[in-house]
Structure formats: structure tokens, C-alpha cells
Design a protein around this motif. Structure first.
Motif, PDB file in Angstrom:
ATOM      1  N   ASP A   2      13.117  -3.359   1.355  1.00 40.47           N
ATOM      2  CA  ASP A   2      13.620  -2.147   0.702  1.00 40.47           C
ATOM      3  C   ASP A   2      12.466  -1.196   0.410  1.00 40.47           C
ATOM      4  N   MET A   3      11.390  -1.755  -0.130  1.00 45.44           N
ATOM      5  CA  MET A   3      10.268  -0.905  -0.533  1.00 45.44           C
ATOM      6  C   MET A   3       9.596  -0.241   0.657  1.00 45.44           C
ATOM      7  N   ALA A   4       9.646  -0.922   1.806  1.00 42.35           N
ATOM      8  CA  ALA A   4       9.051  -0.332   3.001  1.00 42.35           C
ATOM      9  C   ALA A   4       9.822   0.904   3.452  1.00 42.35           C
ATOM     10  N   ARG A   5      11.062   1.079   2.965  1.00 41.22           N
ATOM     11  CA  ARG A   5      11.860   2.277   3.285  1.00 41.22           C
ATOM     12  C   ARG A   5      11.512   3.457   2.383  1.00 41.22           C
ATOM     13  N   ALA A   6      10.751   3.212   1.329  1.00 39.26           N
ATOM     14  CA  ALA A   6      10.480   4.272   0.349  1.00 39.26           C
ATOM     15  C   ALA A   6       9.168   4.979   0.665  1.00 39.26           C
ATOM     16  N   ASP A   7       9.127   6.267   0.377  1.00 37.12           N
ATOM     17  CA  ASP A   7       7.880   7.018   0.492  1.00 37.12           C
ATOM     18  C   ASP A   7       6.966   6.728  -0.689  1.00 37.12           C
ATOM     19  N   THR A   8       7.575   6.539  -1.823  1.00 40.78           N
ATOM     20  CA  THR A   8       6.815   6.466  -3.071  1.00 40.78           C
ATOM     21  C   THR A   8       7.487   5.471  -4.000  1.00 40.78           C
ATOM     22  N   LEU A   9       6.685   4.676  -4.693  1.00 37.33           N
ATOM     23  CA  LEU A   9       7.236   3.794  -5.713  1.00 37.33           C
ATOM     24  C   LEU A   9       7.172   4.484  -7.069  1.00 37.33           C
ATOM     25  N   VAL A  10       8.067   4.108  -7.956  1.00 32.87           N
ATOM     26  CA  VAL A  10       8.067   4.640  -9.319  1.00 32.87           C
ATOM     27  C   VAL A  10       7.950   3.459 -10.270  1.00 32.87           C
ATOM     28  N   ARG A  11       6.946   3.529 -11.121  1.00 33.80           N
ATOM     29  CA  ARG A  11       6.791   2.493 -12.141  1.00 33.80           C
ATOM     30  C   ARG A  11       6.708   3.185 -13.499  1.00 33.80           C
ATOM     31  N   TYR A  12       7.580   2.797 -14.424  1.00 36.43           N
ATOM     32  CA  TYR A  12       7.593   3.456 -15.735  1.00 36.43           C
ATOM     33  C   TYR A  12       6.451   2.934 -16.581  1.00 36.43           C
ATOM     34  N   PRO A  13       5.729   3.804 -17.245  1.00 31.88           N
ATOM     35  CA  PRO A  13       4.783   3.300 -18.241  1.00 31.88           C
ATOM     36  C   PRO A  13       5.561   2.743 -19.428  1.00 31.88           C
ATOM     37  N   LEU A  36      -2.497   5.930  -5.469  1.00 36.41           N
ATOM     38  CA  LEU A  36      -2.203   5.057  -4.335  1.00 36.41           C
ATOM     39  C   LEU A  36      -2.522   3.626  -4.734  1.00 36.41           C
ATOM     40  N   MET A  37      -1.505   2.767  -4.620  1.00 37.27           N
ATOM     41  CA  MET A  37      -1.713   1.356  -4.887  1.00 37.27           C
ATOM     42  C   MET A  37      -2.286   0.737  -3.616  1.00 37.27           C
ATOM     43  N   THR A  38      -3.521   0.259  -3.673  1.00 37.29           N
ATOM     44  CA  THR A  38      -4.164  -0.242  -2.455  1.00 37.29           C
ATOM     45  C   THR A  38      -4.289  -1.755  -2.453  1.00 37.29           C
ATOM     46  N   ASN A  39      -4.071  -2.404  -3.602  1.00 35.78           N
ATOM     47  CA  ASN A  39      -4.188  -3.855  -3.695  1.00 35.78           C
ATOM     48  C   ASN A  39      -5.500  -4.351  -3.107  1.00 35.78           C
ATOM     49  N   ILE A  42       0.870  -1.171   0.000  1.00 36.30           N
ATOM     50  CA  ILE A  42       0.000   0.000   0.000  1.00 36.30           C
ATOM     51  C   ILE A  42       0.906   1.219   0.000  1.00 36.30           C
ATOM     52  N   LYS A  43       0.995   1.860  -1.136  1.00 37.28           N
ATOM     53  CA  LYS A  43       2.019   2.887  -1.310  1.00 37.28           C
ATOM     54  C   LYS A  43       1.657   3.716  -2.536  1.00 37.28           C
ATOM     55  N   PRO A  44       1.951   5.026  -2.505  1.00 34.87           N
ATOM     56  CA  PRO A  44       1.748   5.789  -3.740  1.00 34.87           C
ATOM     57  C   PRO A  44       2.694   5.304  -4.829  1.00 34.87           C
ATOM     58  N   VAL A  45       2.180   5.222  -6.044  1.00 36.18           N
ATOM     59  CA  VAL A  45       2.986   4.837  -7.196  1.00 36.18           C
ATOM     60  C   VAL A  45       2.950   5.991  -8.176  1.00 36.18           C
ATOM     61  N   MET A  46       4.127   6.399  -8.649  1.00 34.96           N
ATOM     62  CA  MET A  46       4.196   7.494  -9.603  1.00 34.96           C
ATOM     63  C   MET A  46       4.832   7.027 -10.903  1.00 34.96           C
ATOM     64  N   THR A  47       4.524   7.726 -11.973  1.00 36.53           N
ATOM     65  CA  THR A  47       5.253   7.535 -13.224  1.00 36.53           C
ATOM     66  C   THR A  47       6.640   8.170 -13.078  1.00 36.53           C
ATOM     67  N   ALA A  48       7.542   7.851 -13.999  1.00 37.44           N
ATOM     68  CA  ALA A  48       8.878   8.476 -13.969  1.00 37.44           C
ATOM     69  C   ALA A  48       8.743   9.990 -14.102  1.00 37.44           C
ATOM     70  N   ARG A  49       7.839  10.422 -14.968  1.00 37.13           N
ATOM     71  CA  ARG A  49       7.676  11.852 -15.198  1.00 37.13           C
ATOM     72  C   ARG A  49       7.095  12.543 -13.959  1.00 37.13           C
ATOM     73  N   GLY A  50       6.100  11.913 -13.346  1.00 36.47           N
ATOM     74  CA  GLY A  50       5.527  12.467 -12.125  1.00 36.47           C
ATOM     75  C   GLY A  50       6.548  12.524 -11.000  1.00 36.47           C
ATOM     76  N   ALA A  51       7.336  11.446 -10.868  1.00 35.43           N
ATOM     77  CA  ALA A  51       8.348  11.400  -9.815  1.00 35.43           C
ATOM     78  C   ALA A  51       9.421  12.458 -10.053  1.00 35.43           C
ATOM     79  N   ALA A  52       9.812  12.650 -11.313  1.00 40.03           N
ATOM     80  CA  ALA A  52      10.844  13.645 -11.617  1.00 40.03           C
ATOM     81  C   ALA A  52      10.368  15.037 -11.214  1.00 40.03           C
ATOM     82  N   ALA A  53       9.110  15.322 -11.475  1.00 39.16           N
ATOM     83  CA  ALA A  53       8.567  16.633 -11.093  1.00 39.16           C
ATOM     84  C   ALA A  53       8.618  16.807  -9.577  1.00 39.16           C
ATOM     85  N   GLU A  54       8.277  15.748  -8.837  1.00 36.87           N
ATOM     86  CA  GLU A  54       8.323  15.830  -7.374  1.00 36.87           C
ATOM     87  C   GLU A  54       9.758  15.950  -6.863  1.00 36.87           C
TER      88      GLU A  54
END
Lengths: 264, 264
Positions: free
Chosen positions: A145-156, B189-192, A107-119
Motif C-alpha cells: 500500500d505504501m509503495a502506492r503513495a507519493d508521501t507518508l503522513v505521520r502525526y506528531p 525524506l525518510m532514508t532509513n 525511502i519516502k518523504p514523510v510529512m506532518t498532518a499540517r504539512g500534508a494538509a497545506a500540500e
């Protein structure tokens, strides 16, 4: 990017760009192959990212093969920092992104590469230190590892063919980072030594062309003449024309006309 | 992308995506290393580009090493067409783009990768066949090649470190092509298995928390109480919270309260 520090090595090598203190840190987690650390540095340099951290590299560090593979981005490798754990590598950072092709049960926010770059750019401008985690070549980041991240990045990318190598994953993120401050217009005419013709220069050419065509009687049909002239005008104004090209076209028209006059 | 043809090989291998008849053709001009043709195919598959043409490959074609390097994108290699000249390779196409890091002495429109991708998509939707030229590994496209192109493409990248390998150059173009039709929101937000909590579910948790805090006298200062409650409410509404996480938080509050009650 404005701090004015430039990326030159201890031995005073090539300057490969200005480094911002708050530019994102690329964090390679348990990378396996030294070549991939080198090609990662190259991809970082392409996009103007210069801070590299390496967590528990499988074959130790430094590794000469990384420098061979970096195509000249060795300043990034010279300055790379090595950590034993992800927690150590991110301790002084404010915000962590983690690249992750297919997150499951998270359960984590997922951003595109472009969205993440803007942030990342916004965070950098606010004086926050950010990091981007990239997992090991085969397995990718694990759940800890992922639990240490605020946000995931997934490329379209093509969902039927997502597989990227490590340097390519870094390149896309670095490219998007670079674009957040890039002002290149989507399209521009490269004119080099000449300049775009003024409307007067174009009109001058059209007059020359029509005068010579009138001389040959090409425009003799008085009823069709205005439409034919208009069509030629449409053609010659479809794209930008340079002053140099108009000079060439003047020459072409004169040459054809003269050849015709000489024949008759 | 809507024609419904899928990329399966002669021997019925993996389907790696739908192919559009008018999707851009990647044209490798005089490529040197077969590995780079293979990694190019992989990068194409990443972005959903499936039409590959090869002009005068230095070491001939087919070359087994290309298939090894393609990470499963061999359907693209199976279908690749080979030509002797650029003119032959582009003869049936309507519009040609040419990637070119540093064009000199050329009067030609130059686009960014993103701008070019948008134009390629428009052309494809209009039923025009387009091609993108990529030059040989070291030298890049020569002046004759560029004269065949309608438009040059130059990627915005760190001007002090532009060097990309062939597959990376193709990847950026393919990635931008994919994005022109991608609808992924920049952030979600990825909520699964769970869902974002409703305001009622959140309010229910806040009531539970405040009730238990009142019981402990944590909120005993009547003057500060409204501000403290508001701050807690701000904290718990900063990001989205899922129903599953609220259940965990209910459990945490109850557990801490009970432990306290048992101690006293």
C-alpha cells in the motif's frame, strides 16, 4: 470548496456543506468494522471532507451499522465508492498520501498532518485530485500500500502513546484540512449584542469612579493619589471592556455610593 | 514537560510519558458515560496531557468501563481527581479555558484550539496552573460553568457539522498542545539505512546513463542532445534521491545496456 455543489443525499437530506471536486478523497483500505466507516464519515464531515472510497471492506458494503455510527454524515456514506484494490481506488488521482504511524525500511518523504494538509490544499487549488490512504484498524497499511503513495503522513503525537482509532486519525487530517482555509483569528472578544467600549466611554466611567472615591476621601493622600488613580486605570484597561459592562459598572459605583450616603 | 516525573501507575505499569507540573488539567464536567472518560484519557495520552479531573460524574467514580476504554492510558485514570463542583475543581488553578461550540449571550474572549494551546504553553512556562473544561456529552457546559472560565475555546470546524464526541474534542486540544513544542519539520525524506545522494554521486550516475545512451545512439541528434540530457537531469533531480536508489538505477542501466549488447 467554491464549486457550489452541496452535500445533499438522494432523498434530499440535510446539507452538510459545499463539496469541492478537487477536495481530497479519504480512502479506507480494508477497513474491518462498519462502525469505524461510519465514525470516519462523521470525522470527515467535521473537517469538510466529503469524498469517501472504501477498498475491500472486510464485511462487505453497504452495512447499516455504518449509517448508525455516522451521527448524520450519511450523505458521505451514500456517495461512498467501493473498490477491490488500492490500485483501482487511486487510478484517477494525481497524488497520494498515506497515513502511517511508524514507517520502517521505506525511502519516502514523510510529512506532518499540517504539512500534508497545506500540500493537499495547494494540489486542490491546482486542479489535482488527491487521496489519503488510511489502513485497516489493527495492522495499518502494508508495504505494498505504501509503495502506492507519493508521501507518508505521520502525526506528531506523544511517541510513547501514538495509538489512534481510525476515526480519530481521519479527524486530525480533516481538521488540518479545514484549517488551511480557515480565517478565524486566534483570539477575539465575543460581544454579542453590545460592542467594545470606546476610550471616551471608558474615560467617562473612570471620571465617575474617581469623583465618587474623592467624595469618600478614599483618595485623600495627595502624594499617593496619582499612582492609585493610575493603577485603577491600568486595571480597567487590562482587557477589552464592553459598553454594556461599563453601564453595569456605573450602576455598581452609583449603588455603593448611594448606600454610603444614605448610611451617613 | 521537563520535570522528569513519568506517568507510571501505583502498580508500576507502562511509562506513557513525562508529566509537567504545570501542564494543563483536563476537567470533565458532569460526564455521563464512563466509556467517554476512558477514551478521553486515551486522547489525553496521545497529546501528552496527563492531569485529569472529573466533576460530578453521573454514574460515580471509579467505573471499570473507563479503564477498558482507555487503551492503556489507565495511569491517567488511576491519578484522576474527583470534585463535586466546578468551583472546587478549579480552585487551585490560575487560568481556565472552556470548550464551547456555540457560545451565546456571553461576553468573553474566544480562542481557536491552536491559539488556546499557545496560551496554555506560555502559562505553563510561566509556572501558572491551567485547566480546560469540557462539558457533558449532550448539553455541553452551561452558563454558570462558562462564567468560571477566563476564555472560551471554539474549534474551527465545518459550521454545518460541528458535532464532536467528548474524546474527539479532547483529542484536538491535546494534539494542539503537543504541537506547541513539537519540532518535526513539515516534510522530510525518510532514508532509513541509506543517505541522500551527494551531487557527485548523482553526477556519476548521469555520466553512466549518458554514456550508455550515447552508445545506443539514442542521443544521436546533436542539436537536440543538450536539451534531452538537460531534461533527464531535471527529472533525476526533481526530488531527493538516495545513494541506495542510485545503486539500483546504475544496475538497471547496466542491465538494459548489457541485454541490448547481447542481443546485437
Amino acid at each position: 470548496m467554491a464549486e457550489g455543489v452541496t452535500m445533499t443525499g438522494r432523498d434530499g437530506g440535510a446539507n452538510i456543506g459545499p463539496i469541492g471536486d478537487f477536495d481530497p478523497v479519504v480512502i479506507l483500505v480494508r477497513p474491518q468494522l462498519a462502525e469505524n466507516i461510519g465514525t470516519t464519515a462523521r470525522a470527515m464531515a467535521n473537517g469538510g471532507l466529503f469524498h469517501l472510497r472504501i477498498v475491500a471492506p472486510r464485511d462487505g458494503w453497504p452495512q447499516e451499522r455504518a449509517w448508525y455510527a455516522s451521527s448524520g454524515a450519511d450523505r458521505i456514506l451514500d456517495a461512498a465508492q467501493v473498490f477491490e484494490t488500492v490500485d483501482d481506488a487511486v487510478a484517477d488521482l494525481h497524488r497520494i498520501f498515506a497515513t502511517c504511524p511508524r514507517p520502517r525500511h521505506v525511502i519516502k518523504p514523510v510529512m506532518t498532518a499540517r504539512g500534508a494538509a497545506a500540500e493537499l490544499r495547494v494540489a486542490s487549488n491546482r486542479g489535482l485530485r488527491t487521496g489519503i490512504l488510511f489502513g485497516p484498524e489493527r495492522a495499518g497499511l502494508d508495504n505494498e500500500d505504501m509503495a502506492r503513495a507519493d508521501t507518508l503522513v505521520r502525526y506528531p503525537l506523544n511517541p510513547k502513546f501514538m495509538s489512534l482509532n481510525l476515526a480519530q486519525a481521519v479527524l486530525i487530517m480533516a481538521y488540518e484540512w479545514f484549517l488551511t482555509e480557515d480565517m478565524t483569528p486566534p483570539r477575539e472578544l465575543m460581544t454579542n449584542e453590545t460592542h467594545v467600549a470606546t476610550k471616551g466611554e471608558m474615560d467617562n466611567f473612570m471620571s465617575h469612579l474617581i469623583r465618587d472615591l474623592d467624595e469618600t476621601n478614599f483618595l485623600r493622600n495627595e502624594q499617593k493619589r496619582p499612582g492609585m488613580v493610575r493603577n485603577l486605570r491600568h486595571f480597567f484597561t487590562r482587557g477589552e471592556v464592553t459598553e454594556q459592562e461599563l453601564r453595569t459598572l456605573h450602576g455598581v459605583v452609583s449603588e455603593l455610593s448611594n448606600a454610603r450616603r444614605n448610611r451617613s
